[in-house]
Design a protein around this motif. Structure first.
Motif, PDB file in Angstrom:
ATOM      1  N   TRP A  65       3.253   6.319   8.208  1.00 26.63           N
ATOM      2  CA  TRP A  65       2.149   7.122   8.748  1.00 26.63           C
ATOM      3  C   TRP A  65       1.839   6.700  10.171  1.00 26.63           C
ATOM      4  CZ3 TRP A  65      -2.493   5.959  10.848  1.00 26.63           C
ATOM      5  CH2 TRP A  65      -3.020   4.690  10.619  1.00 26.63           C
ATOM      6  N   ARG A  66       1.976   5.407  10.485  1.00 27.10           N
ATOM      7  CA  ARG A  66       1.698   4.931  11.844  1.00 27.10           C
ATOM      8  C   ARG A  66       2.690   5.530  12.846  1.00 27.10           C
ATOM      9  NH1 ARG A  66      -1.357  -0.098  12.489  1.00 27.10           N
ATOM     10  NH2 ARG A  66      -2.219  -0.692  10.482  1.00 27.10           N
ATOM     11  N   ALA A  67       3.960   5.613  12.460  1.00 24.68           N
ATOM     12  CA  ALA A  67       4.963   6.203  13.347  1.00 24.68           C
ATOM     13  C   ALA A  67       4.658   7.676  13.576  1.00 24.68           C
ATOM     14  CB  ALA A  67       6.364   6.028  12.746  1.00 24.68           C
ATOM     15  N   HIS A  68       4.288   8.374  12.515  1.00 29.57           N
ATOM     16  CA  HIS A  68       3.928   9.786  12.653  1.00 29.57           C
ATOM     17  C   HIS A  68       2.664   9.943  13.504  1.00 29.57           C
ATOM     18  CE1 HIS A  68       6.995  11.498  10.117  1.00 29.57           C
ATOM     19  NE2 HIS A  68       6.663  10.698   9.109  1.00 29.57           N
ATOM     20  N   ALA A  69       1.687   9.055  13.298  1.00 35.94           N
ATOM     21  CA  ALA A  69       0.448   9.113  14.080  1.00 35.94           C
ATOM     22  C   ALA A  69       0.733   8.865  15.561  1.00 35.94           C
ATOM     23  CB  ALA A  69      -0.568   8.108  13.544  1.00 35.94           C
ATOM     24  N   PHE A  70       1.607   7.918  15.854  1.00 33.07           N
ATOM     25  CA  PHE A  70       1.978   7.639  17.246  1.00 33.07           C
ATOM     26  C   PHE A  70       2.527   8.907  17.896  1.00 33.07           C
ATOM     27  CE2 PHE A  70       4.680   6.392  20.698  1.00 33.07           C
ATOM     28  CZ  PHE A  70       4.001   5.348  21.315  1.00 33.07           C
ATOM     29  N   ASP A  71       3.502   9.531  17.240  1.00 31.52           N
ATOM     30  CA  ASP A  71       4.103  10.757  17.778  1.00 31.52           C
ATOM     31  C   ASP A  71       3.071  11.874  17.893  1.00 31.52           C
ATOM     32  OD1 ASP A  71       6.528   9.432  17.863  1.00 31.52           O
ATOM     33  OD2 ASP A  71       7.276  10.335  16.005  1.00 31.52           O
ATOM     34  N   TRP A  72       2.180  11.977  16.907  1.00 26.29           N
ATOM     35  CA  TRP A  72       1.141  13.014  16.900  1.00 26.29           C
ATOM     36  C   TRP A  72       0.244  12.857  18.123  1.00 26.29           C
ATOM     37  CZ3 TRP A  72      -4.065  13.706  16.928  1.00 26.29           C
ATOM     38  CH2 TRP A  72      -4.561  14.938  16.460  1.00 26.29           C
ATOM     39  N   PHE A  73      -0.221  11.632  18.388  1.00 25.92           N
ATOM     40  CA  PHE A  73      -1.074  11.413  19.558  1.00 25.92           C
ATOM     41  C   PHE A  73      -0.324  11.731  20.848  1.00 25.92           C
ATOM     42  CE2 PHE A  73      -3.758   8.654  16.785  1.00 25.92           C
ATOM     43  CZ  PHE A  73      -4.969   9.282  17.024  1.00 25.92           C
ATOM     44  N   VAL A  74       0.910  11.264  20.964  1.00 24.14           N
ATOM     45  CA  VAL A  74       1.694  11.526  22.171  1.00 24.14           C
ATOM     46  C   VAL A  74       1.802  13.031  22.410  1.00 24.14           C
ATOM     47  CG1 VAL A  74       4.021  11.385  23.181  1.00 24.14           C
ATOM     48  CG2 VAL A  74       2.980   9.360  22.129  1.00 24.14           C
ATOM     49  N   ASP A  75       2.070  13.786  21.361  1.00 26.39           N
ATOM     50  CA  ASP A  75       2.247  15.238  21.486  1.00 26.39           C
ATOM     51  C   ASP A  75       0.958  15.962  21.875  1.00 26.39           C
ATOM     52  OD1 ASP A  75       4.908  15.006  20.797  1.00 26.39           O
ATOM     53  OD2 ASP A  75       4.618  15.650  18.715  1.00 26.39           O
ATOM     54  N   ARG A  76      -0.203  15.363  21.652  1.00 28.90           N
ATOM     55  CA  ARG A  76      -1.462  16.067  21.869  1.00 28.90           C
ATOM     56  C   ARG A  76      -2.291  15.550  23.050  1.00 28.90           C
ATOM     57  NH1 ARG A  76       0.535  16.523  17.125  1.00 28.90           N
ATOM     58  NH2 ARG A  76       0.205  18.379  15.854  1.00 28.90           N
ATOM     59  N   LEU A  77      -1.882  14.488  23.668  1.00 35.05           N
ATOM     60  CA  LEU A  77      -2.673  13.912  24.764  1.00 35.05           C
ATOM     61  C   LEU A  77      -3.006  14.927  25.851  1.00 35.05           C
ATOM     62  CD1 LEU A  77      -1.129  10.377  25.315  1.00 35.05           C
ATOM     63  CD2 LEU A  77      -3.394  10.927  24.406  1.00 35.05           C
ATOM     64  N   ASN A  78      -2.067  15.789  26.192  1.00 30.13           N
ATOM     65  CA  ASN A  78      -2.270  16.746  27.278  1.00 30.13           C
ATOM     66  C   ASN A  78      -2.450  18.172  26.795  1.00 30.13           C
ATOM     67  OD1 ASN A  78      -2.047  14.764  29.372  1.00 30.13           O
ATOM     68  ND2 ASN A  78       0.140  14.686  28.907  1.00 30.13           N
ATOM     69  N   ASN A  79      -2.683  18.347  25.504  1.00 30.34           N
ATOM     70  CA  ASN A  79      -2.895  19.667  24.928  1.00 30.34           C
ATOM     71  C   ASN A  79      -4.376  20.031  25.094  1.00 30.34           C
ATOM     72  OD1 ASN A  79      -3.469  21.768  23.035  1.00 30.34           O
ATOM     73  ND2 ASN A  79      -1.646  21.218  21.871  1.00 30.34           N
ATOM     74  N   VAL A  80      -4.658  21.187  25.689  1.00 30.22           N
ATOM     75  CA  VAL A  80      -6.055  21.568  25.967  1.00 30.22           C
ATOM     76  C   VAL A  80      -6.874  21.791  24.709  1.00 30.22           C
ATOM     77  CG1 VAL A  80      -5.521  22.525  28.237  1.00 30.22           C
ATOM     78  CG2 VAL A  80      -5.489  24.023  26.211  1.00 30.22           C
ATOM     79  N   ALA A  81      -6.239  21.946  23.562  1.00 33.94           N
ATOM     80  CA  ALA A  81      -6.968  22.142  22.307  1.00 33.94           C
ATOM     81  C   ALA A  81      -7.438  20.817  21.706  1.00 33.94           C
ATOM     82  CB  ALA A  81      -6.099  22.893  21.300  1.00 33.94           C
ATOM     83  N   TYR A  82      -7.132  19.701  22.367  1.00 36.55           N
ATOM     84  CA  TYR A  82      -7.524  18.382  21.876  1.00 36.55           C
ATOM     85  C   TYR A  82      -8.223  17.611  22.987  1.00 36.55           C
ATOM     86  CZ  TYR A  82      -4.486  19.387  17.983  1.00 36.55           C
ATOM     87  OH  TYR A  82      -3.918  19.976  16.896  1.00 36.55           O
TER      88      TYR A  82
END
Length: 160
Positions: free
Chosen positions: A37-54
């Motif tokens: 879950w930590r690996a998935h969470a890491f990727d999830w945060f990376v993918d959303r850092l610059n997304n305007v919906a987050y």
């Protein structure tokens, strides 16, 4: 120097975001220390850092991430309380255990609430732990008569 800055999270903060998320789950009694879950969470945060919906925010104390909070725009069917169908879900409000009681969690929460207001969306929702409930109530949140329910979708049968 003990400088405190509230800012949007950056790529260098992702390890801290994952660790604070793990701490949030520990505080809630949801023990799960596997690395998947930590690996998935890491990727999830990376993918959303610059997304305007987050809106992902950290409180930086002299170069250390002390606390974080996150908001996400959700899209759903319109309803009487959300006529355009959108709302903001606030989550991941957490402070490092050794830095609690200094107002850092409140600063992160205020930052994500400011971001939520700027979206123009009329409703915001969150799930509160007993220890966090006071800060949310002071900001106008009230308990909902219809609490969240969950079920796990797996071959092993229902379990939350």
């Amino acid at each position: 120097m003990n400088e405190v800055t509230v800012r949007r999270a950056r790529i260098g903060d992702v390890d801290d975001l994952v660790e604070l998320r793990a701490e949030m789950f520990r505080s809630m009694g949801s023990v799960g220390e596997d690395e998947l879950w930590r690996a998935h969470a890491f990727d999830w945060f990376v993918d959303r850092l610059n997304n305007v919906a987050y809106g992902i925010f950290v409180v930086d104390q002299s170069g250390r991430v002390a606390a974080c909070a996150m908001g996400a725009v959700r899209d759903a069917a319109p309803s009487p309380l959300s006529p355009d169908g959108r709302d903001v879900l606030i989550s991941n409000v957490c402070t490092a255990p050794d830095l609690r009681g200094k107002g850092f969690g409140g600063k992160a929460f205020d930052a994500v609430m400011d971001w939520a207001r700027q979206t123009g969306i009329a409703r915001v929702e969150l799930m509160a732990t007993p220890s966090g409930r006071g800060i949310y109530e002071r900001s106008g949140f009230t308990a909902n008569a219809f609490p969240a329910m969950r079920a796990r979708l797996s071959a092993g049968g229902p379990s939350a």
